[in-house]
Scaffold this motif. Structure first.
Motif, PDB file in Angstrom:
ATOM      1  N   THR A 196      -1.924  17.351   7.219  1.00 40.82           N
ATOM      2  CA  THR A 196      -3.287  17.745   6.853  1.00 40.82           C
ATOM      3  C   THR A 196      -3.308  19.238   6.577  1.00 40.82           C
ATOM      4  OG1 THR A 196      -3.951  18.142   9.162  1.00 40.82           O
ATOM      5  CG2 THR A 196      -4.336  15.936   8.266  1.00 40.82           C
ATOM      6  N   ASP A 240      -7.591  23.022   1.234  1.00 41.24           N
ATOM      7  CA  ASP A 240      -7.195  23.618  -0.038  1.00 41.24           C
ATOM      8  C   ASP A 240      -7.496  25.121   0.032  1.00 41.24           C
ATOM      9  OD1 ASP A 240      -9.983  23.797  -0.425  1.00 41.24           O
ATOM     10  OD2 ASP A 240      -9.760  23.532  -2.582  1.00 41.24           O
ATOM     11  N   ILE A 259      -7.384  18.132   2.676  1.00 44.06           N
ATOM     12  CA  ILE A 259      -6.308  17.393   2.018  1.00 44.06           C
ATOM     13  C   ILE A 259      -5.417  16.778   3.093  1.00 44.06           C
ATOM     14  CG2 ILE A 259      -4.335  17.519   0.448  1.00 44.06           C
ATOM     15  CD1 ILE A 259      -5.632  20.016  -0.782  1.00 44.06           C
ATOM     16  N   GLU A 318      -1.941  14.031   3.414  1.00 49.83           N
ATOM     17  CA  GLU A 318      -0.888  13.292   2.716  1.00 49.83           C
ATOM     18  C   GLU A 318      -0.185  12.364   3.694  1.00 49.83           C
ATOM     19  OE1 GLU A 318       0.515  16.625  -0.581  1.00 49.83           O
ATOM     20  OE2 GLU A 318       1.447  16.593   1.407  1.00 49.83           O
ATOM     21  N   GLU A 373       3.242  10.284   3.560  1.00 51.22           N
ATOM     22  CA  GLU A 373       4.443  10.183   2.730  1.00 51.22           C
ATOM     23  C   GLU A 373       5.494   9.333   3.434  1.00 51.22           C
ATOM     24  OE1 GLU A 373       7.151  13.355   0.265  1.00 51.22           O
ATOM     25  OE2 GLU A 373       6.683  13.828   2.351  1.00 51.22           O
ATOM     26  N   ILE A 378      -8.472   9.155  -3.468  1.00 48.36           N
ATOM     27  CA  ILE A 378      -7.056   9.122  -3.111  1.00 48.36           C
ATOM     28  C   ILE A 378      -6.222   9.023  -4.385  1.00 48.36           C
ATOM     29  CG2 ILE A 378      -7.462   8.071  -0.850  1.00 48.36           C
ATOM     30  CD1 ILE A 378      -6.452   5.432  -1.971  1.00 48.36           C
ATOM     31  N   THR A 403       3.848   8.632  -1.845  1.00 51.09           N
ATOM     32  CA  THR A 403       2.963   9.623  -1.228  1.00 51.09           C
ATOM     33  C   THR A 403       1.527   9.303  -1.616  1.00 51.09           C
ATOM     34  OG1 THR A 403       4.651  11.358  -1.311  1.00 51.09           O
ATOM     35  CG2 THR A 403       2.364  12.060  -1.022  1.00 51.09           C
ATOM     36  N   THR A 443      -2.211  10.808  -1.321  1.00 48.61           N
ATOM     37  CA  THR A 443      -2.936  12.047  -1.036  1.00 48.61           C
ATOM     38  C   THR A 443      -4.432  11.760  -1.009  1.00 48.61           C
ATOM     39  OG1 THR A 443      -1.217  13.334  -2.162  1.00 48.61           O
ATOM     40  CG2 THR A 443      -3.312  14.439  -1.732  1.00 48.61           C
ATOM     41  N   TRP A 460      -8.289  13.445  -0.675  1.00 54.12           N
ATOM     42  CA  TRP A 460      -9.137  14.629  -0.775  1.00 54.12           C
ATOM     43  C   TRP A 460     -10.531  14.269  -0.273  1.00 54.12           C
ATOM     44  CZ3 TRP A 460      -5.685  13.553  -4.755  1.00 54.12           C
ATOM     45  CH2 TRP A 460      -4.765  14.558  -5.073  1.00 54.12           C
TER      46      TRP A 460
END
Length: 261
Positions: A183, A186, A193, A195, A197, A241, A252, A254, A256
């Protein structure tokens, strides 16, 4: 004698074109209104169907789970009995997650927003997912930023979102693989943000473009609702996403979410 076309004065031609344009605009508006009403009716019908199905299955599942748990607690149960009960309880938990995915993918419910941090629901999801990762031999890692700004979140829904992402990554990973969640804010501090992965098998383009499509399955016996529900929860928070994947290299996801407030 052949008659020619009647001559329409220039002013009348202009009025005719204006009248035609108004008629076309009115017809287009009517079509859009009918389409919107039809979409709303279909959505309402789907929500009613989902509500009936979830309610109809959840109650007997609760009774089955209670009975299995009672049997599991009895000292007289043999080791073989306990293994059977463990498997049965895992299957019940799997069905419960399927019902929750179905509910969150199709039923409209306003999020119960509170001003809080993103890391707390992420940690809750990590705690729930950890036993399943250990059982499969997949490593679960977390790198959560300390200085995240608070945001308006429904913590229960956000926890559910991350659990879905973790389990989706787990399903694509074999023993020894790694799944990491990170986490961060931005640079503007206005967007959170996150992610998730993995270094699992990844997805080819044909599957990737349909990954969030309801009921799309790769033939693994899963109903194909986890990512659909995750995307819906993100949208309920004004977020989105993005999924990037490559066969043999992993995936991955992501997320937002705007900070707002």
């Amino acid at each position: 004698m052949r008659m020619g076309r009647p001559v329409i004065p220039a002013g009348d031609r202009k009025n005719t074109r204006f009248s035609d344009r108004k008629r076309v605009d009115k017809e287009v508006c009517g079509m859009r209104s009918r389409d919107s009403n039809r979409d709303q009716d279909e959505q309402a019908g789907m929500e009613q169907l989902v509500s009936t199905l979830v309610h109809g299955f959840r109650n007997p599942l609760s009774s089955i789970k209670m009975g299995l748990t009672t049997l599991q607690a009895r000292a007289a149960a043999t080791e073989a009995d306990r293994r059977i009960l463990d498997v049965s309880l895992r299957e019940v938990a799997h069905l419960e997650r399927m019902l929750k995915d179905l509910e969150e993918a199709f039923r409209s419910s306003e999020p119960r927003l509170i001003r809080t941090g993103l890391n707390a629901p992420v940690r809750q999801a990590l705690g729930r997912a950890a036993p399943m990762f250990r059982e499969k031999g997949v490593i679960l890692e977390a790198d959560l930023a300390d200085s995240l700004p608070n945001a308006d979140l429904d913590t229960g829904k956000v926890e559910s979102l991350f659990l879905k992402l973790f389990l989706n990554a787990l399903e694509a990973s074999g023993p020894g693989c790694r799944v990491a969640v990170r986490t961060r804010p931005d640079p503007s501090g206005k967007i959170l943000i996150a992610e998730v992965e993995d270094d699992g098998r990844g997805m080819p383009p044909g599957i990737l473009e349909r990954a969030t499509e309801p009921f799309f399955s790769t033939g693994n016996g899963k109903p194909g609702l986890g990512l659909t529900a995750a995307e819906r929860i993100a949208k309920l928070h004004g977020g989105t996403i993005e999924i990037v994947s490559e066969p043999g290299c992993g995936t991955t996801v992501t997320l937002w979410i705007p900070v707002r407030g």
